[in-house]
Design a protein around this motif. Structure first.
Motif: not given
Length: 689
Positions: A580-596
């Motif tokens: 799996a490979i993906g990308d959550v919109q944004g470059h901040d802590t909110a994006a990193a949290a949703l990525m997890g």
């Protein structure tokens, strides 16, 4: 014998330097200028101070001195002659770091070019863009310069035209050149001018390439070479006749070189300005005549040099004598015509200003503006330190700079210029409770200035002194009255620090303090997001029979190190796996949290659902339940190396690439939310990108 004489002179110069003599003093004893002395003898000190300086510059990613750069002089002279350019600047990359160093300059003063002596390779500036794009950059007006390069437009707010071009050969970019023209130049370069620029850039690239191939690369000097304008020798009889002619004129006449220093003044001009010719020659008028020390007057000189257009101003000579100064620039200097004038309505009247009322010079204000524009682009604290050092040392004149931050009761050095690493280590980490000038200035919040070493030693006996530094400014960095660090500037020669200079240096510290405070917040947020992101990504990829797997996480560019990118490899059985490979919109802590959360969902569903399409559907349901405003792209691949088959599904992610055994690469277009099977002749190797 000439070689022996040269060695003896070099030894004497080295001894004088070790004794604390400056280049101006050494040059005067030899009958040459300070810069000529520096250029001629700076490389002749193999031990002591010379070696320390060389090490310090190497540590700061600054080349020690110019090596063979004078071989580029004819190229600069020829391209300016053939194109009619009034100003030329030639840049070379610095070895081992992302910096450009100004190697040669022609048609302009050292004061004006000081902020552009060293340029970061990511600075939005014409020569950097020309080198990156490997092509000519042409700016036909002040408006276009201000629109495309705001920092350049702010610090040089004059009418001129500009071209920048790179030195290229093959895949290598060896440097670049900047040329300026007055506004009477046509709005476009003609074919002859373009060809001349191309030809001489190729000459420069060939010369630089050959020198490097021979093991003797051309290195930009620490201080750029200034090429003097070509002046035809005059007949002595004609020179005497011209002097007699000016002496008979009732109006004042004088001449300035491009650096603003007076090279000639007739008797009428000396009477009008009420000063002796001997006290003015070799000086900048606004530095010795207090009533001329006004930003407007200095700015008019600066405008004349850059634009090559006549300009004028009216100054009030105390007590009540208004004088009209008319400046007529050329490639070799500025002719000045001085006559009595009627005072305009805006002319200020009053007594001659006292020394404590000296105003700040125009060039200092432009340097301050340039620094402010530069550090607004800085991200982290280290970036602020590097940009501040790149701007302060060439523009404001110190030979050394140290930038420190206050943390946990200690001062930690985050950047420096002009100091040996051993000395930096000696003073790094000093406590705020120590009896040092930096600690005292920060604890009181008051800048401390020491014009001479005697003043410094009297206040702090036994304090460490680097080499023969003779003047210091300790400037506390305060943000909302809170101490956050210290800026230390040091000088080789005694320095009086008049009130105007103290004001400009205090403002300088204020700008840096605000930038450091912003950078601290950026660093803290960046560290938090980075820790969050790396903690949620897999530490290692599992082993799957028949597959060789690897993952690379590479930032797309500056400022993009943290965000919502994720990848995973989940074993379904000993010889099957889901990638799996993906990308959550944004470059901040909110994006990193949703990525997890997304990665966890993919990972958990993959143990019960091996169909890529269904797996994406289940993950999408999670996003719907979370009701997030961020969108996510994802690509799922079910890998079966035993059957040499891969099943894929894509939800908004860039399509996968299939590399054939012969090296041919094929883009797999999947119909969203499609799922397909792909047969491959050899086991595939998933490499998330």
């Amino acid at each position: 014998m000439p070689e022996l004489a040269g060695q003896l002179v070099g030894a004497a110069v080295q001894a004088d330097r070790q004794a604390g003599a400056g280049w101006a003093q050494i040059g005067a004893s030899l009958g040459i200028g300070a810069e000529a002395a520096r250029s001629r003898f700076e490389r002749m000190a193999p031990t002591g101070m010379g070696r320390v300086n060389n090490s310090a510059r190497s540590a700061d990613c600054t080349d020690v001195s110019g090596v063979g750069v004078e071989r580029l002089d004819p190229i600069m002279t020829d391209v300016m002659h053939e194109t009619g350019a009034s100003v030329g600047l030639l840049y070379l990359p610095q070895t081992g770091c992302q910096m450009l160093q100004l190697a040669l300059a022609s048609g302009v003063s050292r004061q004006i070019i000081a902020p552009w002596t060293r340029i970061r390779a990511d600075t939005p500036i014409p020569v950097v863009d020309a080198m990156r794009q490997r092509g000519l950059v042409w700016l036909a007006s002040q408006q276009e310069i201000a629109r495309r390069y705001p920092m350049l437009g702010i610090t040089l707010p004059y009418d001129f035209m500009l071209a920048a071009a790179p030195f290229t050969s093959g895949d290598q970019v060896w440097g670049g050149i900047v040329l300026l023209w007055p506004v009477w130049h046509p709005p476009q370069l003609d074919e002859h001018e373009r060809q001349a620029i191309t030809t001489h850039c190729q000459r420069a690239a060939s010369l630089l390439e050959q020198a490097t191939a021979l093991g003797r690369p051309l290195v930009a000097p620490e201080t750029p070479r200034l090429l003097a304008a070509q002046v035809s020798p005059s007949d002595p009889a004609q020179a005497m006749a011209a002097h007699g002619f000016t002496e008979r004129l009732p109006m004042g006449c004088c001449a300035l070189d491009l650096d603003g220093r007076l090279t000639f003044i007739n008797s009428a001009a000396a009477r009008l300005v009420d000063a002796g010719a001997a006290s003015l020659l070799g000086q900048r008028p606004w530095e010795v005549l207090l009533w001329l020390d006004d930003p407007l007057f200095e700015d008019r000189y600066r405008a004349a040099v850059i634009t090559r257009r006549p300009t004028s101003f009216i100054a009030l000579r105390p007590p009540d004598m208004p004088l009209l100064f008319q400046l007529y620039p050329s490639d070799s200097g500025i002719s000045v015509h001085i006559t009595p004038a009627e005072p305009p309505a805006t002319t200020r009247t009053g007594k001659q200003p006292r020394p404590q009322d000296e105003p700040v010079g125009a060039i200092s204000l432009y340097h301050l503006t340039h620094l402010a524009a530069g550090i607004t682009e800085a991200a982290g604290v280290q970036d602020v330190a590097e940009r501040a050092a790149d701007h302060i040392v060439p523009a404001f004149g110190p030979q050394g700079m140290i930038l420190m931050t206050a943390q946990e009761g200690r001062l930690h050095i985050i950047g420096h210029r002009g100091y040996h690493p051993d000395f930096v280590r000696l003073i790094d980490g000093s406590t705020l409770a120590s009896a040092t000038p930096a600690a005292h200035a920060l604890s009181t919040g008051t800048p401390a200035f020491f014009p001479t070493f005697t003043d410094f030693e009297r206040a702090y006996p036994g304090a460490p002194r680097f080499e023969q530094r003779s003047a210091w400014a300790f400037l506390p960095l305060l943000s909302s009255s809170r101490p956050i660090g210290m800026l230390v500037l040091s000088y080789d020669q005694p320095r009086p620090f008049p009130p105007a200079e103290r004001a400009i240096l205090t403002s300088l510290a204020g700008l840096i303090a605000q930038a450091v405070e912003r950078a601290r917040l950026y660093d803290a947020k960046h560290a938090l997001a980075h820790a969050l992101q790396t903690g949620l990504l897999p530490r290692a990829l599992p082993r799957v029979n028949g597959l060789e797997v690897a993952a690379r996480y590479l930032p797309a560019g500056h400022g993009m190190e943290v965000g919502g990118d994720f990848y995973d490899l989940i074993p379904c059985s000993p010889d099957q796996a889901i990638a799996a490979i993906g990308d959550v919109q944004g470059h901040d802590t909110a994006a990193a949290a949703l990525m997890g959360q997304v990665r966890t969902a993919v990972h958990s569903h993959a143990h019960v659902e091996t169909s890529p399409g269904n797996l994406l559907g289940r993950t999408n349901q999670l996003l719907t339940d979370l009701d997030t405003e961020l969108f996510t792209s994802c690509l799922i691949a079910h890998l079966d190396p035993c059957r040499q088959r891969a099943r894929l599904a894509n939800a908004g992610h860039p399509p996968p690439l299939l590399c054939q055994p012969d090296g041919h690469v094929e883009v797999l277009r999947l119909p969203p939310p499609g799922c397909c099977s792909v047969s491959t002749p050899t086991p595939t190797t998933p490499q998330p990108r």
